[in-house]
Design a protein around this motif. Structure first.
Motif, PDB file in Angstrom:
ATOM      1  N   ARG A  27      48.219  32.528  22.750  1.00  0.00           N
ATOM      2  CA  ARG A  27      47.169  33.344  23.326  1.00  0.00           C
ATOM      3  C   ARG A  27      45.923  32.489  23.585  1.00  0.00           C
ATOM      4  O   ARG A  27      45.255  32.625  24.599  1.00  0.00           O
ATOM      5  CB  ARG A  27      46.854  34.489  22.369  1.00  0.00           C
ATOM      6  N   GLY A  28      45.680  31.606  22.644  1.00  0.00           N
ATOM      7  CA  GLY A  28      44.553  30.697  22.812  1.00  0.00           C
ATOM      8  C   GLY A  28      44.723  29.837  24.049  1.00  0.00           C
ATOM      9  O   GLY A  28      43.795  29.649  24.810  1.00  0.00           O
ATOM     10  N   PHE A  29      45.965  29.369  24.251  1.00  0.00           N
ATOM     11  CA  PHE A  29      46.234  28.535  25.417  1.00  0.00           C
ATOM     12  C   PHE A  29      46.063  29.341  26.696  1.00  0.00           C
ATOM     13  O   PHE A  29      45.458  28.886  27.657  1.00  0.00           O
ATOM     14  CB  PHE A  29      47.654  27.956  25.329  1.00  0.00           C
ATOM     15  N   LEU A  30      46.600  30.556  26.649  1.00  0.00           N
ATOM     16  CA  LEU A  30      46.485  31.418  27.812  1.00  0.00           C
ATOM     17  C   LEU A  30      45.017  31.722  28.110  1.00  0.00           C
ATOM     18  O   LEU A  30      44.583  31.702  29.262  1.00  0.00           O
ATOM     19  CB  LEU A  30      47.255  32.726  27.571  1.00  0.00           C
ATOM     20  N   GLY A  31      44.278  31.951  27.054  1.00  0.00           N
ATOM     21  CA  GLY A  31      42.849  32.207  27.215  1.00  0.00           C
ATOM     22  C   GLY A  31      42.158  31.006  27.834  1.00  0.00           C
ATOM     23  O   GLY A  31      41.341  31.146  28.752  1.00  0.00           O
ATOM     24  N   TRP A  32      42.557  29.823  27.355  1.00  0.00           N
ATOM     25  CA  TRP A  32      41.968  28.586  27.891  1.00  0.00           C
ATOM     26  C   TRP A  32      42.306  28.439  29.370  1.00  0.00           C
ATOM     27  O   TRP A  32      41.458  28.118  30.185  1.00  0.00           O
ATOM     28  CB  TRP A  32      42.525  27.405  27.077  1.00  0.00           C
ATOM     29  N   LEU A  33      43.592  28.750  29.659  1.00  0.00           N
ATOM     30  CA  LEU A  33      44.077  28.557  31.027  1.00  0.00           C
ATOM     31  C   LEU A  33      43.388  29.512  32.000  1.00  0.00           C
ATOM     32  O   LEU A  33      43.102  29.159  33.135  1.00  0.00           O
ATOM     33  CB  LEU A  33      45.597  28.778  31.061  1.00  0.00           C
ATOM     34  N   LEU A  34      43.123  30.737  31.524  1.00  0.00           N
ATOM     35  CA  LEU A  34      42.593  31.745  32.436  1.00  0.00           C
ATOM     36  C   LEU A  34      41.075  31.843  32.413  1.00  0.00           C
ATOM     37  O   LEU A  34      40.502  32.791  32.947  1.00  0.00           O
ATOM     38  CB  LEU A  34      43.211  33.118  32.105  1.00  0.00           C
ATOM     39  N   ALA A  35      40.430  30.851  31.798  1.00  0.00           N
ATOM     40  CA  ALA A  35      38.967  30.863  31.760  1.00  0.00           C
ATOM     41  C   ALA A  35      38.407  30.853  33.178  1.00  0.00           C
ATOM     42  O   ALA A  35      39.030  30.298  34.086  1.00  0.00           O
ATOM     43  CB  ALA A  35      38.468  29.662  30.974  1.00  0.00           C
ATOM     44  N   PRO A  36      37.239  31.489  33.372  1.00  0.00           N
ATOM     45  CA  PRO A  36      36.677  31.620  34.729  1.00  0.00           C
ATOM     46  C   PRO A  36      36.598  30.308  35.490  1.00  0.00           C
ATOM     47  O   PRO A  36      36.875  30.282  36.692  1.00  0.00           O
ATOM     48  CB  PRO A  36      35.281  32.183  34.465  1.00  0.00           C
ATOM     49  N   GLU A  37      36.269  29.196  34.801  1.00  0.00           N
ATOM     50  CA  GLU A  37      36.082  27.957  35.558  1.00  0.00           C
ATOM     51  C   GLU A  37      37.410  27.386  36.038  1.00  0.00           C
ATOM     52  O   GLU A  37      37.420  26.484  36.878  1.00  0.00           O
ATOM     53  CB  GLU A  37      35.307  26.910  34.734  1.00  0.00           C
ATOM     54  N   ARG A  38      38.540  27.916  35.522  1.00  0.00           N
ATOM     55  CA  ARG A  38      39.825  27.394  35.986  1.00  0.00           C
ATOM     56  C   ARG A  38      40.490  28.311  37.023  1.00  0.00           C
ATOM     57  O   ARG A  38      41.603  28.062  37.454  1.00  0.00           O
ATOM     58  CB  ARG A  38      40.761  27.173  34.794  1.00  0.00           C
ATOM     59  N   ARG A  39      39.790  29.396  37.386  1.00  0.00           N
ATOM     60  CA  ARG A  39      40.366  30.330  38.353  1.00  0.00           C
ATOM     61  C   ARG A  39      40.729  29.638  39.668  1.00  0.00           C
ATOM     62  O   ARG A  39      41.829  29.757  40.164  1.00  0.00           O
ATOM     63  CB  ARG A  39      39.356  31.427  38.645  1.00  0.00           C
TER      64      ARG A  39
ATOM     65  N   ASP B  80      28.853  45.928  38.687  1.00  0.00           N
ATOM     66  CA  ASP B  80      29.287  47.113  37.949  1.00  0.00           C
ATOM     67  C   ASP B  80      30.333  46.775  36.905  1.00  0.00           C
ATOM     68  O   ASP B  80      30.878  47.678  36.274  1.00  0.00           O
ATOM     69  CB  ASP B  80      29.868  48.156  38.918  1.00  0.00           C
ATOM     70  N   GLY B  81      30.705  45.505  36.778  1.00  0.00           N
ATOM     71  CA  GLY B  81      31.628  45.106  35.735  1.00  0.00           C
ATOM     72  C   GLY B  81      33.083  45.121  36.126  1.00  0.00           C
ATOM     73  O   GLY B  81      33.956  45.107  35.256  1.00  0.00           O
ATOM     74  N   SER B  82      33.404  45.152  37.433  1.00  0.00           N
ATOM     75  CA  SER B  82      34.813  45.065  37.834  1.00  0.00           C
ATOM     76  C   SER B  82      35.351  43.674  37.510  1.00  0.00           C
ATOM     77  O   SER B  82      34.625  42.686  37.625  1.00  0.00           O
ATOM     78  CB  SER B  82      34.963  45.288  39.338  1.00  0.00           C
ATOM     79  N   SER B  83      36.605  43.609  37.112  1.00  0.00           N
ATOM     80  CA  SER B  83      37.223  42.312  36.831  1.00  0.00           C
ATOM     81  C   SER B  83      37.467  41.585  38.144  1.00  0.00           C
ATOM     82  O   SER B  83      37.521  42.210  39.208  1.00  0.00           O
ATOM     83  CB  SER B  83      38.538  42.495  36.090  1.00  0.00           C
ATOM     84  N   GLU B  84      37.605  40.269  38.061  1.00  0.00           N
ATOM     85  CA  GLU B  84      37.854  39.488  39.269  1.00  0.00           C
ATOM     86  C   GLU B  84      39.119  39.960  39.966  1.00  0.00           C
ATOM     87  O   GLU B  84      39.206  39.996  41.184  1.00  0.00           O
ATOM     88  CB  GLU B  84      37.968  37.987  38.936  1.00  0.00           C
ATOM     89  N   TRP B  85      40.132  40.307  39.166  1.00  0.00           N
ATOM     90  CA  TRP B  85      41.394  40.765  39.729  1.00  0.00           C
ATOM     91  C   TRP B  85      41.188  42.024  40.544  1.00  0.00           C
ATOM     92  O   TRP B  85      41.720  42.178  41.650  1.00  0.00           O
ATOM     93  CB  TRP B  85      42.411  40.984  38.611  1.00  0.00           C
ATOM     94  N   LYS B  86      40.377  42.938  39.986  1.00  0.00           N
ATOM     95  CA  LYS B  86      40.110  44.196  40.684  1.00  0.00           C
ATOM     96  C   LYS B  86      39.349  43.947  41.973  1.00  0.00           C
ATOM     97  O   LYS B  86      39.610  44.574  42.997  1.00  0.00           O
ATOM     98  CB  LYS B  86      39.317  45.133  39.770  1.00  0.00           C
ATOM     99  N   VAL B  87      38.388  43.016  41.907  1.00  0.00           N
ATOM    100  CA  VAL B  87      37.615  42.694  43.112  1.00  0.00           C
ATOM    101  C   VAL B  87      38.553  42.198  44.202  1.00  0.00           C
ATOM    102  O   VAL B  87      38.472  42.619  45.359  1.00  0.00           O
ATOM    103  CB  VAL B  87      36.541  41.622  42.795  1.00  0.00           C
ATOM    104  N   PHE B  88      39.477  41.330  43.816  1.00  0.00           N
ATOM    105  CA  PHE B  88      40.432  40.789  44.781  1.00  0.00           C
ATOM    106  C   PHE B  88      41.352  41.871  45.317  1.00  0.00           C
ATOM    107  O   PHE B  88      41.485  42.071  46.523  1.00  0.00           O
ATOM    108  CB  PHE B  88      41.246  39.670  44.125  1.00  0.00           C
TER     109      PHE B  88
END
Lengths: 290, 306
Positions: free
Chosen positions: B8-20, A189-197
């Motif tokens: 912001r670019g760095f933050l975006g890079w840091l918070l990319a899904p594969e780095r979660r 449904d498009g919830s963000s990962e943060w919201k899921v957590f």
């Protein structure tokens, strides 16, 4: 499958209750004996055969906190108030820190599996299985060099690391147990990962987090080796002072020692009862659930 | 990898899904590296030196592999390992037997079971040092419960911690009392995992109790018994608090386990280099046992999926 209590196969009647009661009481006798002695006067404590019926007194508990240390002297505060505070304060803050750091790692290990995760998890568990006496040797030296011996900061940092492996493995086991369907639906449904957590996963493990918290508090409350070597007169915890008290006196003051032990263990015994359903998971660091 | 152009670019890079994953794990790993791993590596270095932790000003003196050579040829060290082995074997064996019997007792539901279970489970949640103090009081020669009890029957004074054999038994007794409930919990978990229809089928076949146990119950608790054995072996191998408080290693050095010995070398004699080397030898043993334990866990979980 129900996880609500220590489960059973089939039923038995009151006959089994009687047998179990006798065996349980014998098993529990050492604890019971200490608790009874704590309420006895000096004479009753030393009486033989053991008195089970006596006039209870709280003198021993008073002398835990206030007693004369020299012959004919005035009663002085023994510092046990401070030591109980230290045990609670150091335990509480380090467990809280470990739980915050640990939950985030546990969620990642459970939900975003990466290559090498197994290695990290193994490493984390090994730091916990390590004999404390091995870990303490370098830490003792480093604490001296950095002036951390006898400070709250030092012992809290150490206990945070001590509780961390336990928190990670325990909390991970609770996240692993969750049904994934709900969160997958939320993701669709498009919830963000943060919201899921925050809205789906976390609320489901609140009970688990509470159990982990209590368990870790008990482990820290009970811990002796680190506290013996790294706390000072101001930061000393209860178990260290208990061992000092029994080692220091010429003869054993039975009432006093029993009262001390009673105050130290009663919280643990009571809390154990509340934790009964999670005991198996807790004592195996979440590695065995059923 | 191109450098991030803006914050912001760095933050975006840091918070990319594969780095979660790595990002969430980082604080935990960092804490362990600072408080556990770094000191361990440091003591690895120290294990090649002669060094006294009390004299921080005096620089360490290089000894190469001498600490290790000394340890492997030292009869004292060998003796402490033997003391530890005797306690481990004795205590774990008693724990397995008592734990198993307690599990059989509590396997069925009966009135008040929950409350009686609490009495039996309580010891393993207590502080190791508190249990040491407990038994020190129990074994105390003049007013202790056990010496007095024995004296009532024999009429002679009974001093428990006076001979090596009796002192070792005293420690095994205290440790096994504390940890048998642990084995009980694991065996109980195994007993309840046996599917009921197997027993029903055995009932129809009129299988004997022993046969039922051997062919139905035992296979289900076998893996948990193995886990209990490994887990308790690891933990008992490290035993420190109980002998330290109860016997202080005595009489002589007969109950001085490897952990108590390590404590003496490190904090009574302050031979920090030698203690670090011995610590590494002990650590190696624990890592091997822990790997075995995790291996057993994994094979158990893959068993139950099949």
């Amino acid at each position: 499958m129900s996880q609500r209590e220590v489960r059973s196969i089939g039923t038995a009647g009151w006959g089994r209750t009687l047998t179990a009661a006798i065996i349980s009481l014998i098993y529990f006798f050492p604890v019971l004996f200490i608790i009874l002695t704590a309420f006895k006067s000096r004479q009753d404590a030393l009486a033989w055969p053991v008195k089970f019926i006596f006039t209870p007194t709280v003198t021993n508990f008073v002398s835990v906190f206030y007693r004369t240390t020299v012959e004919g002297g005035e009663a002085e505060a023994t510092g046990f108030g401070l030591y109980f505070f230290n045990s609670l304060f150091i335990g509480g803050s380090s467990v809280l820190l470990a739980l915050i750091i640990g939950t985030s790692a546990a969620y990642a290990f459970s939900r975003f599996p990466l290559k090498g995760n197994e290695t990290y998890l193994f490493m984390i568990l090994t730091t916990r299985m390590m004999p404390p006496i091995v870990a303490i040797i370098p830490i003792f030296v480093l604490f001296r060099i950095f002036g951390l011996s006898g400070t709250y900061v030092g012992i809290i940092a150490l206990y945070t690391a001590f509780n961390l492996p336990f928190s990670v493995w325990m909390v991970k086991s609770f996240f692993d147990d969750l049904d994934r369907d709900i969160e997958d639906a939320a993701r669709m449904d498009g919830s963000s990962e943060w919201k899921v957590f925050r809205k789906i996963c976390l609320p489901q493990v609140y009970a688990g987090l509470a159990a982990t918290f209590v368990f870790a508090i008990i482990l820290t409350w009970n811990e002796f080796v680190f506290a013996l070597l790294l706390t000072g007169t101001q930061t000393r915890t209860v178990p260290v002072q208990i061992v000092r008290t029994i080692g220091g006196s010429m003869g054993v003051d039975w009432g006093l020692m029993s009262a001390l032990e009673t105050l130290f263990i009663i919280p643990v015994v009571l809390v154990t009862f509340a934790l009964q359903n999670q005991l198996l998971r807790g004592v195996t660091f979440g590695t065995i659930r059923r | 990898m191109p450098a991030p152009r803006s914050a912001r670019g760095f933050l975006g890079w840091l918070l990319a899904p594969e780095r979660r994953g790595p990002l969430l794990i980082a604080p935990a790993i960092a804490t362990l590296v600072i408080v556990n791993i770094f000191p361990l590596l440091w003591s690895y270095g120290l294990s090649f030196f002669s060094y006294n932790a009390k004299k921080i000003g005096v620089p360490p003196r290089w000894r190469g592999l001498d600490n290790y050579v000394d340890l492997f040829t030292d009869e004292d060290v060998w003796g402490r390992f033997q003391n530890t082995a005797v306690i481990v074997i004795g205590s774990v064996a008693v724990q397995l037997v008592v734990g198993f019997l307690l599990a059989l007792l509590f396997a069925r539901e009966f009135p008040l079971r929950r409350y009686l279970l609490m009495l039996v489970l309580a010891p393993m949640m207590l502080s190791l040092s508190a249990v040491g103090v407990f038994f020190k009081l129990f074994y105390e020669p003049t007013f202790g419960f056990i010496p007095r009890l024995v004296q009532t029957f024999t009429g002679e004074p009974f001093v428990i911690l006076s001979t090596p054999v009796k002192a070792t038994i005293a420690i095994v007794f205290a440790d096994a009392w504390m940890w048998s409930p642990f084995v009980m919990l694991l065996v109980l978990a195994g007993l309840v995992s046996v599917p009921k229809y197997l027993y029903e089928a055995a009932e129809i076949d009129r299988a004997s109790a022993w046969r039922r146990f051997r062919t139905i119950t035992f296979p289900y608790i076998r893996s948990l018994l193995l886990l209990a054995l490994l887990f308790r072996t690891i933990e008992t191998f490290k035993i420190f608090d109980v002998p330290y408080v109860l016997t202080e290693g005595g009489p002589g050095t007969s109950t001085e386990t490897i952990s108590v010995y390590l404590f003496r070398v490190a904090f009574n004699y302050f031979q920090t280099g030698r203690a670090s080397a011995l610590g590494y030898i002990v650590l190696f043993g624990v890592i091997v046992l822990t790997s075995l334990y995790l291996y057993a866990i994994q094979s158990r979980s893959s068993e139950s999926i099949e």
